[in-house]
Design an enzyme around this catalytic site. Structure first.
Site, short mmCIF file in Angstrom:
data_model
loop_
_atom_site.label_atom_id
_atom_site.label_comp_id
_atom_site.label_asym_id
_atom_site.label_seq_id
_atom_site.Cartn_x
_atom_site.Cartn_y
_atom_site.Cartn_z
N ILE A 114 -3.45 -24.86 66.74
CA ILE A 114 -4.41 -24.13 65.64
C ILE A 114 -4.46 -25.37 64.45
O ILE A 114 -3.45 -25.98 64.25
CB ILE A 114 -3.43 -22.87 65.19
CG1 ILE A 114 -3.21 -22.13 66.52
CG2 ILE A 114 -4.06 -22.25 64.20
CD1 ILE A 114 -2.55 -20.82 65.92
N ASP A 135 6.44 -23.29 43.67
CA ASP A 135 5.17 -23.68 43.38
C ASP A 135 4.57 -21.99 42.95
O ASP A 135 5.37 -21.23 42.72
CB ASP A 135 4.33 -24.02 44.62
CG ASP A 135 3.20 -25.07 44.51
OD1 ASP A 135 2.19 -24.37 43.87
OD2 ASP A 135 3.15 -26.14 44.47
N ALA A 144 8.90 -35.14 36.67
CA ALA A 144 9.28 -36.59 37.44
C ALA A 144 9.86 -37.42 37.12
O ALA A 144 10.58 -38.46 37.73
CB ALA A 144 7.70 -36.84 38.01
N ASP A 181 -1.19 -20.68 60.61
CA ASP A 181 -0.64 -21.88 60.76
C ASP A 181 0.48 -22.62 60.06
O ASP A 181 0.92 -23.68 59.94
CB ASP A 181 -1.96 -23.11 60.86
CG ASP A 181 -1.85 -24.36 61.52
OD1 ASP A 181 -0.95 -24.34 62.58
OD2 ASP A 181 -2.46 -25.18 61.33
N HIS A 189 -2.46 -22.89 45.97
CA HIS A 189 -1.90 -24.20 45.61
C HIS A 189 -0.57 -24.39 46.54
O HIS A 189 -0.39 -25.22 46.98
CB HIS A 189 -1.52 -24.35 44.34
CG HIS A 189 -0.98 -25.74 43.81
ND1 HIS A 189 0.23 -26.07 43.78
CD2 HIS A 189 -1.93 -26.93 43.53
CE1 HIS A 189 0.34 -27.34 43.60
NE2 HIS A 189 -0.77 -27.92 43.34
N ASN A 205 0.59 -26.81 67.85
CA ASN A 205 0.27 -25.29 68.12
C ASN A 205 -1.16 -24.79 68.49
O ASN A 205 -1.44 -23.64 68.92
CB ASN A 205 0.78 -24.51 67.31
CG ASN A 205 -0.04 -24.64 65.97
OD1 ASN A 205 -0.65 -25.54 65.70
ND2 ASN A 205 0.35 -23.36 64.95
N SER A 225 0.22 -33.41 43.18
CA SER A 225 0.91 -32.31 44.14
C SER A 225 0.77 -32.50 45.48
O SER A 225 1.87 -32.41 45.97
CB SER A 225 0.26 -30.98 43.60
OG SER A 225 0.45 -30.41 42.40
#
Length: 431
Positions: free
Chosen positions: A198, A140, A290, A156, A182, A196, A373
């Site tokens: 967060i 990505d 794909a 996070d 992205h 966690n 995505s």
């Protein structure tokens, strides 16, 4: 163990059942209560709790009592648990424990979510929480996985120790940091740190991530770099490769991008599951890569379980997963579709796009995005869960299970095999 040792059992077996435990049970610490069995004498109507004398184990007591002709049955006093699904404490935008549920409709069973919460419980029961031990390559725009100069680390995301073999094919170095947002958002859907306290949660929160940058700040990349990235990920041991990217409609055949399609086959041949976004042109042809053979092609669905108004569809589509946005106006034969109703995004705790556009790579907050995505990221996370549960399964077996367990809400042309159901897919039951 002698019969003399076991005599106290005959005395205490008359104690009435229902004696309260003196200490709380540790959740799933043992399948039965230590120092206690349940037994029933022949001719009696009720069973009794039997407290064992010191030095007598549960298996020993059960064997002895079962051998006694006066005993109708004897068993360990097995521990039951509440059937509640595991509910992590991530606070979401509301800032309250378990507040993630208000933001991440896409993970819930209701509202056409992917039933991820049930899958979390399945993986915990299988002792592979969050797909622990599986490596997912994210090809990505990069990931905000570590600090460097003007860049900050997404607080996070999993610990930096769970990021392996980073590679940047855009800048040609080993630090694929995100200059767009992205890639961080996609990686967060796949494996955001969970429970966690967060932000929000991730599908395969226990997995290891491999950040591979093949798209630049404008979300653009070359076929040659995509091919290099796929081969690199396979060579470095990626179990799942997520391709939340597409080539435009003018690229219709593998003959136009032979390096990419060959790299996909190389990766699958090396045991990697390759998942890709179906495309965002709302055309009746699934985009490449794909549509390449062996790839799991994922379309986008909405809050109502309808095909999204941007998602590509048609031959080659495997299934759809939450991608956010509004419903398509196409006649998909799905009665839930309502093109005039509000659409909801896929939220993750991630880089803030407006800040990134201004050159600020330090601002993280709750970010909503939509697209195939985001849908592909859900499927990559569930594929990782399956690999954690079934380490010997091949990429075709993973694909078949995902397809078989999807729920078809309408015309197969628009939904492939149907909506992703993470809970059913990761269960021990046949689909």
């Amino acid at each position: 163990m002698s019969r003399r040792q076991m005599r106290p059992l005959a005395l205490v077996i008359s104690v009435l059942a229902g004696v309260a435990l003196t200490a709380p049970l540790a959740r799933a610490a043992s399948p039965y209560v230590p120092g206690e069995v349940v037994a029933k004498l022949k001719g009696q109507r009720v069973e009794h709790d039997v407290k064992l004398p010191p030095g007598v184990t549960v298996p020993q007591a059960v064997r002895y009592l079962r051998a006694d002709p006066r005993v109708a049955y004897a068993n360990p006093n097995y521990v039951a648990e509440a059937a509640d699904l595991w509910n992590p404490n991530d606070p979401g935008k509301a800032g309250v424990a378990q507040g993630w549920r208000f933001d991440q409709w896409n993970f819930l069973t209701s509202a056409a979510g992917a039933n991820v919460q049930a899958a979390w419980q399945n993986l915990r029961d299988a002792r592979a929480p969050g797909a622990r031990g599986v490596t997912i390559a994210v090809l990505d725009t990069g990931i905000a996985y570590r600090p460097k100069g003007k860049y900050s680390r997404d607080p996070d995301l999993p610990p930096t120790t769970r990021f392996v073999h980073p590679r940047d094919f855009v800048d040609g170095d080993l630090v694929p940091l995100d200059e767009n947002g992205h890639g961080t958002h996609v990686a967060s859907t796949i494996a955001q740190a969970t429970n966690n306290g967060i932000g929000l949660t991730g599908v395969a929160y226990g997995a290891t991530l491999m950040p591979v940058r093949v798209l630049n700040r404008q979300e653009l990349g070359t076929a040659s770099n995509v091919a290099r990235g796929i081969r690199y990920a396979a060579q470095e041991g990626a179990d799942v490769i997520n391709l939340s990217l597409e080539f435009k409609p003018g690229v219709r055949q593998c003959s136009q991008i032979p390096g990419v399609c060959a790299a996909v086959q190389y990766a699958i041949g090396h045991g990697a599951v390759v998942v890709a976004a179906a495309g965002n042109q709302h055309q009746s042809t699934v985009a490449l890569p794909a549509r390449a053979p062996g790839v799991i092609a994922v379309g986008g669905s909405t809050y109502r379980g309808c095909l999204a108004d941007y998602s590509d569809y048609g031959a080659g589509l495997d299934l759809v997963a939450p991608g956010g946005g509004t419903d398509t106006s196409a006649d998909t034969s799905n009665p839930s579709c309502d093109p005039g109703a509000p659409g909801y995004m896929i939220r993750q705790y991630s880089l803030v796009p407006q800040a990134v556009a201004a050159g600020n790579f330090h601002k993280f907050w709750f970010v909503g995005l939509k697209g195939t995505s985001m849908a592909a990221a859900h499927v990559s996370g569930v594929a990782a869960m399956l690999m954690a549960e079934h380490p010997g399964w091949s990429p075709p077996e993973i694909r078949d299970r995902l397809d078989a367990c999807a729920t078809l809400p309408g015309d197969k042309k628009y939904y492939g095999y149907g909506l992703l159901d993470a809970g059913t897919t990761t269960s021990s039951s046949p689909c």
